[in-house]
Scaffold this motif. Structure first.
Motif, PDB file in Angstrom:
ATOM      1  N   LEU A 123       0.847  -1.192   0.000  1.00  0.00           N
ATOM      2  CA  LEU A 123       0.000   0.000   0.000  1.00  0.00           C
ATOM      3  C   LEU A 123       0.886   1.247   0.000  1.00  0.00           C
ATOM      4  CD1 LEU A 123      -2.864  -0.735   2.541  1.00  0.00           C
ATOM      5  CD2 LEU A 123      -2.379  -1.779   0.360  1.00  0.00           C
ATOM      6  N   LYS A 388      -1.452  -5.602  -1.409  1.00  0.00           N
ATOM      7  CA  LYS A 388      -2.618  -6.063  -2.146  1.00  0.00           C
ATOM      8  C   LYS A 388      -2.118  -6.703  -3.426  1.00  0.00           C
ATOM      9  CE  LYS A 388      -2.099  -1.665  -3.742  1.00  0.00           C
ATOM     10  NZ  LYS A 388      -2.394  -1.649  -5.107  1.00  0.00           N
TER      11      LYS A 388
ATOM     12  N   SER B 231     -15.018  -7.424   0.299  1.00  0.00           N
ATOM     13  CA  SER B 231     -15.139  -5.979   0.153  1.00  0.00           C
ATOM     14  C   SER B 231     -16.545  -5.628  -0.340  1.00  0.00           C
ATOM     15  CB  SER B 231     -14.090  -5.469  -0.813  1.00  0.00           C
ATOM     16  OG  SER B 231     -14.267  -6.095  -2.055  1.00  0.00           O
ATOM     17  N   ARG B 343       0.754   0.360 -10.037  1.00  0.00           N
ATOM     18  CA  ARG B 343       0.734   0.119  -8.583  1.00  0.00           C
ATOM     19  C   ARG B 343      -0.672  -0.173  -8.061  1.00  0.00           C
ATOM     20  NH1 ARG B 343       4.636   1.144  -5.251  1.00  0.00           N
ATOM     21  NH2 ARG B 343       3.202   1.806  -3.604  1.00  0.00           N
ATOM     22  N   HIS B 344      -1.689   0.354  -8.724  1.00  0.00           N
ATOM     23  CA  HIS B 344      -3.036   0.232  -8.183  1.00  0.00           C
ATOM     24  C   HIS B 344      -4.020  -0.188  -9.272  1.00  0.00           C
ATOM     25  CE1 HIS B 344      -1.391   2.040  -4.650  1.00  0.00           C
ATOM     26  NE2 HIS B 344      -1.120   3.169  -5.262  1.00  0.00           N
ATOM     27  N   ALA B 345      -4.344  -1.459  -9.318  1.00  0.00           N
ATOM     28  CA  ALA B 345      -5.353  -1.973 -10.256  1.00  0.00           C
ATOM     29  C   ALA B 345      -5.787  -3.332  -9.750  1.00  0.00           C
ATOM     30  CB  ALA B 345      -4.770  -2.090 -11.669  1.00  0.00           C
ATOM     31  N   GLY B 346      -7.079  -3.625  -9.844  1.00  0.00           N
ATOM     32  CA  GLY B 346      -7.560  -4.930  -9.409  1.00  0.00           C
ATOM     33  C   GLY B 346      -7.031  -6.044 -10.297  1.00  0.00           C
ATOM     34  N   THR B 374     -10.846   1.280  -4.570  1.00  0.00           N
ATOM     35  CA  THR B 374     -10.311   0.542  -3.422  1.00  0.00           C
ATOM     36  C   THR B 374      -9.129  -0.354  -3.809  1.00  0.00           C
ATOM     37  OG1 THR B 374     -11.923  -1.243  -3.661  1.00  0.00           O
ATOM     38  CG2 THR B 374     -12.516   0.555  -2.197  1.00  0.00           C
ATOM     39  N   ALA B 375      -8.784  -0.417  -5.106  1.00  0.00           N
ATOM     40  CA  ALA B 375      -7.569  -1.156  -5.481  1.00  0.00           C
ATOM     41  C   ALA B 375      -6.338  -0.506  -4.852  1.00  0.00           C
ATOM     42  CB  ALA B 375      -7.423  -1.222  -7.000  1.00  0.00           C
ATOM     43  N   ARG B 376      -6.505   0.691  -4.275  1.00  0.00           N
ATOM     44  CA  ARG B 376      -5.419   1.292  -3.478  1.00  0.00           C
ATOM     45  C   ARG B 376      -5.042   0.393  -2.305  1.00  0.00           C
ATOM     46  NH1 ARG B 376      -7.778   5.681  -0.881  1.00  0.00           N
ATOM     47  NH2 ARG B 376      -9.764   4.813  -1.499  1.00  0.00           N
ATOM     48  N   PHE B 377      -6.039  -0.348  -1.768  1.00  0.00           N
ATOM     49  CA  PHE B 377      -5.741  -1.152  -0.573  1.00  0.00           C
ATOM     50  C   PHE B 377      -6.341  -2.562  -0.634  1.00  0.00           C
ATOM     51  CE2 PHE B 377      -9.466   1.481   0.309  1.00  0.00           C
ATOM     52  CZ  PHE B 377     -10.392   0.532   0.686  1.00  0.00           C
ATOM     53  N   ALA B 378      -7.174  -2.843  -1.589  1.00  0.00           N
ATOM     54  CA  ALA B 378      -7.888  -4.119  -1.610  1.00  0.00           C
ATOM     55  C   ALA B 378      -7.509  -4.928  -2.838  1.00  0.00           C
ATOM     56  CB  ALA B 378      -9.391  -3.861  -1.583  1.00  0.00           C
ATOM     57  N   SER B 379      -7.869  -6.192  -2.815  1.00  0.00           N
ATOM     58  CA  SER B 379      -7.491  -7.137  -3.865  1.00  0.00           C
ATOM     59  C   SER B 379      -8.724  -7.872  -4.361  1.00  0.00           C
ATOM     60  CB  SER B 379      -6.507  -8.162  -3.307  1.00  0.00           C
ATOM     61  OG  SER B 379      -5.433  -7.537  -2.657  1.00  0.00           O
ATOM     62  N   GLY B 380      -8.573  -8.513  -5.493  1.00  0.00           N
ATOM     63  CA  GLY B 380      -9.643  -9.352  -6.005  1.00  0.00           C
ATOM     64  C   GLY B 380      -9.861 -10.565  -5.119  1.00  0.00           C
TER      65      GLY B 380
END
Lengths: 437, 437
Positions: A123, A388, B231, B343-346, B374-380
């Motif tokens: 993150l 993530k 999520s 850096r940030h993508a599901g 939320t791909a900033r902090f979450a994952s698929g």
């Protein structure tokens, strides 16, 4: 304290009541927390300062929200070299364990020529909530901050309330040791709001971790989705499985180490030996006569303590699995063979010379663990909380020709025409450019 | 549709507005959902049947809540062999990818002789929520159920509403293919309540996953802590980075495949070529004249569509990182070199012949992905959603002698006397039993 025996006819009813008492009991603070969050989101620093004055009796300007490097250094200078050394032992061991947790990326090419994979990415920004006052534990600062650093998080912001302006030097020393350089003297729902939405002084983060009171827990629940959160911490608990070869005073102290946290804490002994159980109960009572936190520990033991007498060690593990404890001590001759049957526990401590208190401070694994029986589905804090995954898929014309038609069929069945066209139009392009040989 | 150029002076303001529009906008349904959950918790099946009659216009007895094996078989018989075959292609590929995700346990002995480790254990019971009506996607059944099966979850319960009694045969066929045998015809907050708290018919689960409307999302939020949840899904989105070598109609179809989901869906093109951008915009308009879901896709594109013209591909990736999209298509000559900076993508889709629709159905990686930035902090969704970790610590007298004193020092500094005693009393026992040599 409840003393139950699995051979008694009413055991199942009594045990089920015990289980339901251990599940999370929500406190109804939805509205006041929503109001605080809305005010912080709208008014930023001004609201943050106003709430800090109201709840912590601490008047602050926006410029005073952050601790300066000098203030941190001054606090650190108040800590004894012996304690700084102990912090360092803990920090090194926590760092080492969490480095072992770091996961590997996946990448492979499959039988249709498609390359698939998954990348772990840290993150960008994480917020650490550290409770103030009585529950300010420097060890928790290490346990929250170090996994984030190991994961590779770029920015760590920490909020710790200082009610009446009282600062805990060891908390700041722990933050310093963990490499946290951005620390704010704010707490409660307002701190959660500031980290989630950002203010003029505090930039927003992507995920908020760390324990807190009912207001903090509800605030995390309400900002969940806008930012990530860790699990919502309930009362701490331990289950100790012990045989009669264990020194009963040591078991009593392990139970009381849990009970002394707060009156809601839950300490449970499970043993097949009824006589041993009674010896431990007597040892608990003896220690309660001399323990400095006897008032808290005694109330916890009286209200939430439990001693379960069971048929054998296999049944002991089954009961532990149903309790899904935060901490599980296996104080027996062959702890590994019991541990193999453990399905639900946040952390396990194996062997008579490995009590939970070792893990609370210097073991290495995290002491932020799932409470309220959530070990059924949740895990302790780890580097995974600060990373993530991005999956990826890469393929050319050959792969598309092989698996594209199935995608078209399913998209059409779901009534999603553009989905189907996005694949079939590419197949058409390929068909047009490739002579039918 | 917003057409923005990074070289224009107002770009940053317009882009920031775009970003904030993409964050989760909560709907205020706290109270009605809390009421539904309380009723289900208190009255069980009776409340479940009453809400299903009220909201789905479907009168049911408790005995009719579950689909029978025969009903599932009858539904499956209505599905064409071609579609069953397509489901099977999808299921096999999803299964294969998720098997590659399975993590390894950790176990090692360190320099003080302590054995540390971490065990991954599947959840006992998981609930799958599957939306009914228009948004009932059989592919999502596979994407939710298969990772749970691969993880080793023992019991999978699925809830899918059937408004007015209308059953989607392909949803039941997908459940059958994924090995889900426990299926209930209930939906909404009441289904979430039933899976969280249990009723006479539906045993409680440990974690609830799957998308749903605002009521389902709020119900998941409210039961979070009591059970685990995945999520909370917002509107679906895609960012397509494309250069001018790509067929503009294919890019238009990829954007529309996102837009056709619903009017809140968000489709964004990022390209350094302004002329190409305009060609794609024209192609979108042309497709909207013939697309069956043109009303929905057109509204989505008009309200939430965006075309961002940037200086170069490096800037394109930076914009994509700020958008933190659910889906990211890299429709360029060398997608791997761009992907290295993501850096940030599901989920990412690399190459002109690998559109998102492939990943939606048959790619293998999960299509349940973090929305609303939320791909900033979450994952698929993954096997990790269906497993949890138990850490363990095992050590004998030698290890305790080496690291015990640091634990005692920290426990004393935190004012936790029983913690300190639980370690120091063991050190005392060791000292007493070992002659000082």
């Amino acid at each position: 304290m409840k003393r139950l025996d699995t051979r008694e006819p009413n055991f199942e009813t009594a045990f089920t009541t015990l289980l339901s008492n251990r599940e999370e009991q929500g406190q109804e603070v939805h509205k006041p927390v929503a109001d605080i969050l809305a005010a912080v989101r709208k008014e930023g620093d001004a609201a943050l300062c106003a709430f800090t004055e109201r709840f912590d009796r601490l008047p602050l300007t926006a410029q005073q929200l952050a601790f300066t490097a000098q203030e941190v250094e001054q606090a650190r200078a108040k800590v004894s070299p012996e304690l700084l050394e102990a912090l360092d032992v803990a920090a090194q061991r926590i760092e080492s364990f969490h480095k072992n947790q770091l996961p590997s990326d996946i990448r492979y090419t499959d039988d249709v020529g498609m390359t698939l994979g998954m990348r772990w990415i840290p993150l960008d920004a994480v917020g650490l909530y550290v409770p103030g006052g009585k529950a300010a534990y420097p060890s928790s600062v290490l346990m929250n901050a170090i996994p984030a650093k190991v994961a590779g998080v770029r920015r760590l912001a920490m909020c710790v309330p200082t009610p009446d302006g009282v600062i805990n030097p060891l908390v700041l020393a722990a933050a310093h040791r963990a490499g946290v350089t951005e620390i704010y003297r704010v707490g409660g729902a307002q701190a959660v709001g500031a980290m989630a939405y950002g203010t003029q002084t505090i930039r927003p983060v992507d995920r908020i971790v760390g324990p807190g009171n009912a207001y903090v827990a509800e605030a995390k629940r309400q900002v969940f989705g806008y930012v990530g959160i860790d699990s919502i911490a309930g009362p701490s608990d331990v289950v100790v499985i012990a045989d009669s070869n264990t020194n009963p005073r040591l078991i009593a102290l392990d139970l009381l180490a849990q009970a002394e946290h707060d009156e809601c804490a839950q300490a449970t002994l499970i043993t097949p030996d009824a006589a041993f159980a009674d010896t431990v109960i007597q040892a608990v009572e003896a220690e309660l006569r001399v323990l400095s936190r006897a008032a808290i520990a005694g109330a916890s033991w009286a209200r939430n303590g439990a001693v379960l007498i069971c048929r054998d060690m296999q049944e002991a593990v089954e009961l532990a699995n149903r309790l899904a404890p935060e901490h599980l001590e296996l104080m027996v001759d062959d702890p590994e063979s019991l541990f193999a049957h453990v399905r639900h526990a946040g952390a396990a401590f194996l062997g008579r010379f490995c009590p939970e208190a070792i893990g609370d401070y210097v073991g290495g694994p995290n002491h932020v663990l799932p409470t309220s029986r959530t070990a059924r589905f949740a895990s302790g804090l780890s580097v995974f909380d600060f990373m993530k995954r991005t999956t990826f898929l890469s393929g050319g014309p050959d792969a598309l020709r092989q698996i594209g038609p199935a995608a078209v069929a399913l998209a059409q069945a779901e009534g999603l025409e553009a989905h189907a066209l996005s694949v079939s139009a590419r197949l058409d392009v390929l068909a047009a450019s490739t002579p039918n040989t």
